[in-house]
Scaffold this motif. Sequence first.
Motif, mmCIF file in Angstrom:
data_model
loop_
_atom_site.group_PDB
_atom_site.id
_atom_site.type_symbol
_atom_site.label_atom_id
_atom_site.label_comp_id
_atom_site.label_asym_id
_atom_site.label_seq_id
_atom_site.Cartn_x
_atom_site.Cartn_y
_atom_site.Cartn_z
ATOM 1 N N HIS A 200 0.882 -1.180 0.000
ATOM 2 C CA HIS A 200 0.000 0.000 0.000
ATOM 3 C C HIS A 200 0.913 1.222 0.000
ATOM 4 O O HIS A 200 1.632 1.453 0.965
ATOM 5 N N THR A 201 0.852 1.990 -1.092
ATOM 6 C CA THR A 201 1.890 3.009 -1.286
ATOM 7 C C THR A 201 1.890 4.068 -0.190
ATOM 8 O O THR A 201 2.931 4.619 0.131
ATOM 9 N N ALA A 202 0.708 4.352 0.371
ATOM 10 C CA ALA A 202 0.657 5.353 1.441
ATOM 11 C C ALA A 202 0.229 4.701 2.758
ATOM 12 O O ALA A 202 -0.211 5.383 3.680
ATOM 13 N N GLY A 203 0.404 3.380 2.857
ATOM 14 C CA GLY A 203 -0.026 2.660 4.053
ATOM 15 C C GLY A 203 -1.465 2.206 3.893
ATOM 16 O O GLY A 203 -2.281 2.938 3.328
ATOM 17 N N LYS A 210 -3.128 15.244 2.208
ATOM 18 C CA LYS A 210 -1.720 15.480 1.923
ATOM 19 C C LYS A 210 -0.882 14.736 2.946
ATOM 20 O O LYS A 210 -1.356 14.422 4.037
ATOM 21 N N THR A 211 0.356 14.458 2.585
ATOM 22 C CA THR A 211 1.253 13.741 3.481
ATOM 23 C C THR A 211 2.681 14.054 3.082
ATOM 24 O O THR A 211 2.967 14.318 1.919
ATOM 25 N N SER A 212 3.569 14.057 4.083
ATOM 26 C CA SER A 212 4.984 14.094 3.732
ATOM 27 C C SER A 212 5.695 12.967 4.469
ATOM 28 O O SER A 212 6.823 13.100 4.906
ATOM 29 N N ALA A 213 4.994 11.840 4.574
ATOM 30 C CA ALA A 213 5.519 10.695 5.313
ATOM 31 C C ALA A 213 6.279 9.746 4.386
ATOM 32 O O ALA A 213 5.682 8.873 3.764
ATOM 33 N N GLY A 214 7.557 9.946 4.271
ATOM 34 C CA GLY A 214 8.388 9.034 3.483
ATOM 35 C C GLY A 214 8.320 9.337 1.994
ATOM 36 O O GLY A 214 7.703 10.306 1.563
ATOM 37 N N TYR A 215 8.998 8.480 1.218
ATOM 38 C CA TYR A 215 9.060 8.705 -0.224
ATOM 39 C C TYR A 215 7.671 8.582 -0.842
ATOM 40 O O TYR A 215 6.840 7.801 -0.382
ATOM 41 N N ASN A 216 7.456 9.329 -1.911
ATOM 42 C CA ASN A 216 6.159 9.367 -2.576
ATOM 43 C C ASN A 216 5.995 8.142 -3.480
ATOM 44 O O ASN A 216 6.089 8.228 -4.705
ATOM 45 N N LEU A 217 5.756 6.992 -2.841
ATOM 46 C CA LEU A 217 5.583 5.755 -3.617
ATOM 47 C C LEU A 217 4.367 5.845 -4.531
ATOM 48 O O LEU A 217 4.367 5.303 -5.633
ATOM 49 N N ASN A 219 3.156 8.263 -6.289
ATOM 50 C CA ASN A 219 3.451 8.856 -7.590
ATOM 51 C C ASN A 219 4.599 8.184 -8.322
ATOM 52 O O ASN A 219 4.883 8.528 -9.471
ATOM 53 N N LEU A 220 5.265 7.243 -7.676
ATOM 54 C CA LEU A 220 6.215 6.421 -8.434
ATOM 55 C C LEU A 220 5.449 5.383 -9.252
ATOM 56 O O LEU A 220 5.789 5.095 -10.403
ATOM 57 N N LEU A 467 15.706 2.024 -10.400
ATOM 58 C CA LEU A 467 14.468 1.843 -9.629
ATOM 59 C C LEU A 467 13.740 0.588 -10.096
ATOM 60 O O LEU A 467 13.232 -0.198 -9.291
#
Lengths: 488, 488
Positions: A200-203, A210-217, A219-220, A467
């Motif tokens: 789950h890219t954002a958990g 919005k979030t700034s928790a870790g890398y932006n999976l 949008n990868l 990547l």
Amino acid sequence: MLLGLTHRRCLLKCRSVKSQTTRSAVVDSALSAFRSICGEDGVSLAAAVREQHGKDESVHRCRPPDVVVFPRCVEEVSAVAKVCHKHDFPIIPFGTGTGLEGGVGAVKGGVCFSLRNMDQVLDLHQEDFDVTVEPGVTRKALNAYLRDTGLWFPVDPGADASLCGMAATSASGTNAVRYGTMRENVLNLEVVLADGTIVHTAGKGRRPRKTSAGYNLTNLFVGSEGTLGIITKTTLRLYGIPESMVSAICSFPSVQAAVDSTVQILQSGVPIARIEFLDDVMIDACNRFSSLSYPVTPTLFLEFHGSERSLEEQVNTAEDITQSNGGSDFQWARDPETRNKLWKARHDAWYAAQALRPGCKAYSTDVCVPLSQLPQIIVETKEDLMENRLTGPIAGHVGDGNFHCLMVVDPDDPEELHRVHLFTERLARRALAMDGTCTGEHGVGLGKRALLCEELGHTSIQVMQGLKDALDPKNLMNPEKVLQLRRV
Amino acid sequence: MLLGLTHRRCLLKCRSVKSQTTRSAVVDSALSAFRSICGEDGVSLAAAVREQHGKDESVHRCRPPDVVVFPRCVEEVSAVAKVCHKHDFPIIPFGTGTGLEGGVGAVKGGVCFSLRNMDQVLDLHQEDFDVTVEPGVTRKALNAYLRDTGLWFPVDPGADASLCGMAATSASGTNAVRYGTMRENVLNLEVVLADGTIVHTAGKGRRPRKTSAGYNLTNLFVGSEGTLGIITKTTLRLYGIPESMVSAICSFPSVQAAVDSTVQILQSGVPIARIEFLDDVMIDACNRFSSLSYPVTPTLFLEFHGSERSLEEQVNTAEDITQSNGGSDFQWARDPETRNKLWKARHDAWYAAQALRPGCKAYSTDVCVPLSQLPQIIVETKEDLMENRLTGPIAGHVGDGNFHCLMVVDPDDPEELHRVHLFTERLARRALAMDGTCTGEHGVGLGKRALLCEELGHTSIQVMQGLKDALDPKNLMNPEKVLQLRRV
């Protein structure tokens, strides 16, 4: 049985299997595993089914997968992926097949994951303006589902694509100038990696705006075109349906005048919802196809969303700007029927283009440049089309600097296909020379891999390859797409 | 000389160097290389300089870097990075030091790259609404530069942070509800990787407003907090300065009433530019600090951007909504002076909070939840603060579901610091239990690494670690931030 054999021969190419007998046994065992995971009906070797799942709406050559599976839930996707991973079978995710750069072709054979049976809308949170959907849900199906909620999902690439497919290709379309593309509207993704791992890219279940928790999976994976994983769920931002909408159409003496109007409308702060450009050839085709009589000159279709009162002001401002640039009087429409009639020309552009040459196939190529470069690139492109005897009416999401040539081509004429290919390359290089991109919204797929290298340069491509290697070390996920096979 | 020695002892920890004599020689040679790259003035071992560059505005323990370099261009950044890479020296990028989660602390010593000497605004394209800036350019400096162009860059985290630093931490702030965060407003980045390679995430000089060309490297580096590379240039979207702005303030009987109003304003389609929540404790502090007399109840500060006429409608709609939720009459202001006076309370919130306990330090912690969860989390959090005898007025970007507790803490009282630490953990876990995130805009840094694991789960963290390993295999880039050191 022939098909089964053909199929087996293809699958047998997998690297991990040596002798003929063992190969056959591996394929039988894999097929049996697929059937026990997805059910008897969930696995198909039929030629027609494989054929249908190996092509999209482009003119790129079709290569069907060896087998198509129809998983019903993420656990089945994961279980099938694990089998593929074990045997080094390529994995190709399939939504609706409405892509335009050959993204679903099974270049190296393998297993197509058709996700149409996973078609549930999950977890609608009206007050939070978000919803989660499975990959079989298309944008029209979602908006039908939302009809009575006062909410909608505005990203509209034209085709009734699956929303997870739209995430995978970073789709956008006519509303992007106001509401953004998939990049701005996906809050979270559930993805199955090549080895079957569910991420789950954002958990899991998270949906903050919005979030700034870790890398932006998130949008990868958005825009990774199935080369990094299979998207099995996407959580989307929703919007309140505007109180009112007004549509308008306006003709211009030149491309420059139409684009200048666009820039000035954006500068003026009018929150325009759609601003679509059609060139003279496109308008002419639309007139013929839909029995309309718009002036055959560069034309803008506009749409305004807002409250009754704010619309009046938006329309007035836009009309003043277009008139100061030599535009015709606005034809505008507020009621849905007249609005639909007005937009019919734009909506039917694809068929109108195709009707210019009956029996031919339309194929849309896309580039995106900074706004100020639009007049020049469009003028140069029209000259190029003329010089090379190609039919390619132009339509564009001009508020983003993004436009398409709707190439109308005889798919059985290799010489013409070659000319179209050279033309699309020149068009892309023209965009690159103007600080633009070879694709604003269609993606890279098979068609633009070499152009991508020119656009990004060696080091950025190397980073992307790094990547890819990190997430899919066996190169099983939709192989040969986006990044070209490295010469070892 | 002591400092030099201290410094040397730290640098000497690098893994590639064995004997004491060799280490010393390596450090001398590296320092000499730094000086030949950045000039004599471009390298500092001074304690005060190192100290200043090892800390941000948080209460996380400061660990200064061993040396600070001041490169003047990307080539110097790359050259210094190559030296660091050769000798396994940690690399820590430094913008303005206004971070809030300990992101610039030199946990493992190493070389701090202070980017303040790279302070040029480059390539302003007014007609295309974009600009490129070096990392020494702050948001206020950019907006001052743009003053006569009719354009501005709206992302506003409060502090006058460097724009590349804002990209690195995925900053947002008060305007995000209308204009998005850094994620939506960065078009391209120039990044120096750990080995000195210079990468342009969207291709050198490219600036289309949208693209689907390859993986979204831009948004992988946005929010990576210096752990994947050093951002040396960022290309940003700009916006037309609105014709008019109106500010308003409104008091509510409860948190629920303020949040309900926010949701309804967003649903109504009013394109609100800022909608900021202050709780009763925060308003009380602001009243005291700025000699104001706002009612000591939950309060919303609002700002509307648009044309004169559209503003009237926006304000009326918002006012109707607030009144139907029991809000007080709007106090509203159109002229800049009255607007500034109105917003003074919000802008001075940090100092007002600090003034509640003279001699103490303010420290802002942030979470973000789906809108509907805001009333509950704010009420629970206020109870928690009371129970644990902590001073933490609440201010939030409530349109995004994002809010902060401005903890006022005695930095010399370890017991209180511990209580604050436990409180911030409980707050984050409360947000996680409501589908939210442990950080909406401050980032992870040192402070939220364990919470990040709880938020994302093991597999997502592993994917992030895989990306980190792919881009920075020696773990030199801002080590120990975002991702915790793996236990091998």
